[in-house]
Design a protein around this motif. Structure first.
Motif, PDB file in Angstrom:
ATOM      1  N   ALA B  31       0.855  -1.192   0.000  1.00 17.88           N
ATOM      2  CA  ALA B  31       0.000   0.000   0.000  1.00 17.88           C
ATOM      3  C   ALA B  31       0.890   1.240   0.000  1.00 17.88           C
ATOM      4  O   ALA B  31       1.885   1.289   0.733  1.00 17.88           O
ATOM      5  CB  ALA B  31      -0.912   0.023   1.218  1.00 17.88           C
ATOM      6  N   TYR B  33       0.745   5.748  -0.355  1.00 16.97           N
ATOM      7  CA  TYR B  33      -0.150   6.869  -0.097  1.00 16.97           C
ATOM      8  C   TYR B  33       0.495   8.180  -0.526  1.00 16.97           C
ATOM      9  O   TYR B  33       1.707   8.354  -0.373  1.00 16.97           O
ATOM     10  CB  TYR B  33      -0.441   6.972   1.411  1.00 16.97           C
ATOM     11  CG  TYR B  33      -0.880   5.691   2.096  1.00 16.97           C
ATOM     12  CD1 TYR B  33       0.029   4.685   2.391  1.00 16.97           C
ATOM     13  CD2 TYR B  33      -2.211   5.514   2.471  1.00 16.97           C
ATOM     14  CE1 TYR B  33      -0.369   3.521   3.035  1.00 16.97           C
ATOM     15  CE2 TYR B  33      -2.614   4.356   3.125  1.00 16.97           C
ATOM     16  CZ  TYR B  33      -1.694   3.367   3.398  1.00 16.97           C
ATOM     17  OH  TYR B  33      -2.088   2.213   4.042  1.00 16.97           O
ATOM     18  N   VAL B  48      -4.678   6.623  -2.237  1.00 22.96           N
ATOM     19  CA  VAL B  48      -4.153   5.377  -1.704  1.00 22.96           C
ATOM     20  C   VAL B  48      -4.116   4.354  -2.827  1.00 22.96           C
ATOM     21  O   VAL B  48      -5.100   4.204  -3.562  1.00 22.96           O
ATOM     22  CB  VAL B  48      -5.010   4.808  -0.551  1.00 22.96           C
ATOM     23  CG1 VAL B  48      -4.399   3.511  -0.031  1.00 22.96           C
ATOM     24  CG2 VAL B  48      -5.145   5.814   0.575  1.00 22.96           C
ATOM     25  N   SER B  50      -3.464   0.248  -3.402  1.00 27.30           N
ATOM     26  CA  SER B  50      -3.352  -1.063  -2.777  1.00 27.30           C
ATOM     27  C   SER B  50      -3.070  -2.073  -3.877  1.00 27.30           C
ATOM     28  O   SER B  50      -3.859  -2.163  -4.829  1.00 27.30           O
ATOM     29  CB  SER B  50      -4.643  -1.437  -2.058  1.00 27.30           C
ATOM     30  OG  SER B  50      -4.982  -0.481  -1.089  1.00 27.30           O
ATOM     31  N   SER B  55      -7.116   2.740  -4.809  1.00 24.52           N
ATOM     32  CA  SER B  55      -8.233   2.311  -3.969  1.00 24.52           C
ATOM     33  C   SER B  55      -8.970   3.492  -3.330  1.00 24.52           C
ATOM     34  O   SER B  55     -10.148   3.376  -3.004  1.00 24.52           O
ATOM     35  CB  SER B  55      -7.753   1.345  -2.881  1.00 24.52           C
ATOM     36  OG  SER B  55      -6.733   1.927  -2.099  1.00 24.52           O
ATOM     37  N   ILE B  56      -8.280   4.596  -3.143  1.00 19.59           N
ATOM     38  CA  ILE B  56      -8.923   5.781  -2.563  1.00 19.59           C
ATOM     39  C   ILE B  56      -8.440   7.028  -3.298  1.00 19.59           C
ATOM     40  O   ILE B  56      -7.245   7.217  -3.506  1.00 19.59           O
ATOM     41  CB  ILE B  56      -8.617   5.912  -1.056  1.00 19.59           C
ATOM     42  CG1 ILE B  56      -9.239   4.747  -0.284  1.00 19.59           C
ATOM     43  CG2 ILE B  56      -9.130   7.246  -0.513  1.00 19.59           C
ATOM     44  CD1 ILE B  56      -8.904   4.727   1.195  1.00 19.59           C
ATOM     45  N   SER B  94       2.707   1.152   3.556  1.00 22.21           N
ATOM     46  CA  SER B  94       2.392   0.225   4.645  1.00 22.21           C
ATOM     47  C   SER B  94       2.266  -1.181   4.086  1.00 22.21           C
ATOM     48  O   SER B  94       2.098  -1.382   2.891  1.00 22.21           O
ATOM     49  CB  SER B  94       1.117   0.642   5.378  1.00 22.21           C
ATOM     50  OG  SER B  94      -0.010   0.533   4.531  1.00 22.21           O
ATOM     51  N   LEU B  96       0.053  -3.759   4.520  1.00 24.65           N
ATOM     52  CA  LEU B  96      -1.239  -4.365   4.158  1.00 24.65           C
ATOM     53  C   LEU B  96      -1.318  -5.809   4.624  1.00 24.65           C
ATOM     54  O   LEU B  96      -1.998  -6.627   4.032  1.00 24.65           O
ATOM     55  CB  LEU B  96      -1.512  -4.316   2.646  1.00 24.65           C
ATOM     56  CG  LEU B  96      -2.342  -3.173   2.117  1.00 24.65           C
ATOM     57  CD1 LEU B  96      -2.698  -3.390   0.663  1.00 24.65           C
ATOM     58  CD2 LEU B  96      -3.615  -2.986   2.923  1.00 24.65           C
ATOM     59  N   ARG B  98      -2.029  -6.985   8.176  1.00 30.88           N
ATOM     60  CA  ARG B  98      -3.222  -7.091   9.024  1.00 30.88           C
ATOM     61  C   ARG B  98      -4.177  -5.973   8.635  1.00 30.88           C
ATOM     62  O   ARG B  98      -3.825  -4.811   8.647  1.00 30.88           O
ATOM     63  CB  ARG B  98      -2.820  -6.981  10.485  1.00 30.88           C
ATOM     64  CG  ARG B  98      -1.995  -8.167  10.952  1.00 30.88           C
ATOM     65  CD  ARG B  98      -1.309  -7.871  12.254  1.00 30.88           C
ATOM     66  NE  ARG B  98      -2.256  -7.648  13.322  1.00 30.88           N
ATOM     67  CZ  ARG B  98      -1.899  -7.365  14.574  1.00 30.88           C
ATOM     68  NH1 ARG B  98      -0.633  -7.259  14.877  1.00 30.88           N
ATOM     69  NH2 ARG B  98      -2.798  -7.173  15.492  1.00 30.88           N
ATOM     70  N   GLN B  99      -5.386  -6.336   8.346  1.00 33.11           N
ATOM     71  CA  GLN B  99      -6.310  -5.393   7.746  1.00 33.11           C
ATOM     72  C   GLN B  99      -6.484  -4.138   8.585  1.00 33.11           C
ATOM     73  O   GLN B  99      -6.831  -4.189   9.759  1.00 33.11           O
ATOM     74  CB  GLN B  99      -7.675  -6.069   7.570  1.00 33.11           C
ATOM     75  CG  GLN B  99      -8.642  -5.289   6.711  1.00 33.11           C
ATOM     76  CD  GLN B  99      -9.961  -6.017   6.545  1.00 33.11           C
ATOM     77  OE1 GLN B  99     -10.316  -6.841   7.370  1.00 33.11           O
ATOM     78  NE2 GLN B  99     -10.680  -5.716   5.493  1.00 33.11           N
ATOM     79  N   TYR B 100      -6.200  -3.017   7.983  1.00 28.75           N
ATOM     80  CA  TYR B 100      -6.458  -1.686   8.521  1.00 28.75           C
ATOM     81  C   TYR B 100      -5.642  -1.352   9.766  1.00 28.75           C
ATOM     82  O   TYR B 100      -5.879  -0.345  10.379  1.00 28.75           O
ATOM     83  CB  TYR B 100      -7.949  -1.502   8.839  1.00 28.75           C
ATOM     84  CG  TYR B 100      -8.842  -1.940   7.715  1.00 28.75           C
ATOM     85  CD1 TYR B 100     -10.014  -2.631   7.973  1.00 28.75           C
ATOM     86  CD2 TYR B 100      -8.510  -1.679   6.390  1.00 28.75           C
ATOM     87  CE1 TYR B 100     -10.839  -3.042   6.939  1.00 28.75           C
ATOM     88  CE2 TYR B 100      -9.329  -2.091   5.356  1.00 28.75           C
ATOM     89  CZ  TYR B 100     -10.491  -2.767   5.649  1.00 28.75           C
ATOM     90  OH  TYR B 100     -11.304  -3.176   4.640  1.00 28.75           O
ATOM     91  N   THR B 101      -4.719  -2.181  10.172  1.00 28.69           N
ATOM     92  CA  THR B 101      -3.933  -1.838  11.352  1.00 28.69           C
ATOM     93  C   THR B 101      -2.443  -1.800  11.042  1.00 28.69           C
ATOM     94  O   THR B 101      -1.623  -1.882  11.933  1.00 28.69           O
ATOM     95  CB  THR B 101      -4.182  -2.830  12.500  1.00 28.69           C
ATOM     96  OG1 THR B 101      -3.774  -4.128  12.065  1.00 28.69           O
ATOM     97  CG2 THR B 101      -5.629  -2.850  12.913  1.00 28.69           C
ATOM     98  N   ASP B 102      -2.113  -1.702   9.768  1.00 32.33           N
ATOM     99  CA  ASP B 102      -0.698  -1.717   9.426  1.00 32.33           C
ATOM    100  C   ASP B 102      -0.090  -0.324   9.546  1.00 32.33           C
ATOM    101  O   ASP B 102      -0.710   0.681   9.190  1.00 32.33           O
ATOM    102  CB  ASP B 102      -0.485  -2.276   8.010  1.00 32.33           C
ATOM    103  CG  ASP B 102      -1.373  -1.622   6.980  1.00 32.33           C
ATOM    104  OD1 ASP B 102      -0.907  -1.425   5.851  1.00 32.33           O
ATOM    105  OD2 ASP B 102      -2.522  -1.263   7.304  1.00 32.33           O
ATOM    106  N   THR B 103       1.127  -0.304  10.026  1.00 34.93           N
ATOM    107  CA  THR B 103       1.832   0.946  10.280  1.00 34.93           C
ATOM    108  C   THR B 103       2.216   1.629   8.973  1.00 34.93           C
ATOM    109  O   THR B 103       2.683   0.982   8.041  1.00 34.93           O
ATOM    110  CB  THR B 103       3.103   0.647  11.093  1.00 34.93           C
ATOM    111  OG1 THR B 103       2.713   0.031  12.320  1.00 34.93           O
ATOM    112  CG2 THR B 103       3.887   1.916  11.378  1.00 34.93           C
ATOM    113  N   GLN B 104       2.047   2.936   8.911  1.00 33.21           N
ATOM    114  CA  GLN B 104       2.489   3.715   7.758  1.00 33.21           C
ATOM    115  C   GLN B 104       3.856   4.314   8.039  1.00 33.21           C
ATOM    116  O   GLN B 104       4.097   4.850   9.117  1.00 33.21           O
ATOM    117  CB  GLN B 104       1.499   4.845   7.464  1.00 33.21           C
ATOM    118  CG  GLN B 104       0.164   4.349   6.949  1.00 33.21           C
ATOM    119  CD  GLN B 104      -0.708   5.471   6.424  1.00 33.21           C
ATOM    120  OE1 GLN B 104      -0.311   6.617   6.315  1.00 33.21           O
ATOM    121  NE2 GLN B 104      -1.929   5.126   6.078  1.00 33.21           N
TER     122      GLN B 104
END
Lengths: 110, 115
Positions: B31, B33, B48, B50, B55-56, B94, B96, B98-104
């Motif tokens: 991922a 950004y 973003v 992915s 994706s965003i 990051s 990608l 663990r969903q939505y909890t990965d460090t940037q």
């Protein structure tokens, strides 16, 4: 979208004292709560983070506490040093979108 | 190696110019950004990617055009910018895992000035 409030916006402490910065968020689905430090002319750097299944995490002089019920989390810095002077951001996470708090400018006075 | 690199460090361009910002990471992150940061303000998410797919897009004007040629590279193409687009542009990546909890991890940014 996520509504994030961070306070205080500025904080001055004497070297050796503690500093506390608080962040509240609106989305109960948020499950990742990092704190970033940004020094002048640099990108934000992660200093500590916590996930929603943990209430507190500590790394030497830095700690983060999370209250998911009240939707707030705090950064605690003990024994502050001049090199801690920087802008600190909370950035609670909703999916892949990150909403940063307004930032807290911390000044540690020698 | 937890480094995200960005080039150039500084960029000055006129409103009719076309330029590109580059970002690179070799951490195997999937991922990437783009953020925009105005002076004394927090970073604001722009795009973003992915797995090399957009994706965003946070309703960013079309004068900003992102591109992800491969999993290590991210570009931001700039065309017909306005003076109010002057800002620090930050890239992050990051894992990608663990969903939505990965460090940037953030790069140092490109300081853009539009004349």
């Amino acid at each position: 979208g996520e509504n994030v409030e961070q306070h205080p916006s500025t904080l001055s402490v004497q070297e050796g004292d503690s500093a506390v910065i608080k962040c509240t968020y609106s989305d109960s689905a948020s499950n990742y709560f990092p704190w970033y430090k940004q020094e002048l002319g640099k990108g934000p750097q992660l200093i500590i983070d916590i996930r929603s299944n943990v209430g507190e995490k500590k790394d030497q002089r830095i700690a983060v506490t999370l209250n998911k019920t009240a939707k707030h989390f705090s950064l605690h810095i003990t024994e502050t040093q001049p090199e801690d002077s920087a802008v600190y951001f909370c950035a609670p996470r909703e999916d892949q979108k990150v909403t940063f708090g307004i930032g807290t400018k911390l000044q540690v006075i020698p | 190696d937890t480094e995200v690199t960005q080039t150039p460090k500084h960029l000055v361009m006129g409103m009719t110019n076309k330029k590109s910002l580059k970002c690179e990471q070799h951490m195997g992150h999937r991922a990437m950004y783009w953020y925009k940061q105005k002076a004394k303000k927090p970073p604001e998410l722009m795009f973003v990617y992915s797995y090399e797919k957009l994706s965003i897009n946070e309703s960013v004007p079309s004068r900003f055009s992102p591109e992800c040629p491969n999993s290590s590279l991210l570009n931001l193409h700039l065309h017909a910018l306005q003076p109010e687009d002057s800002a620090l542009y930050l890239c992050a990546s990051s894992q990608l895992g663990r969903q939505y909890t990965d460090t940037q991890y953030f790069g140092p940014g490109t300081r853009l000035t539009v004349l």
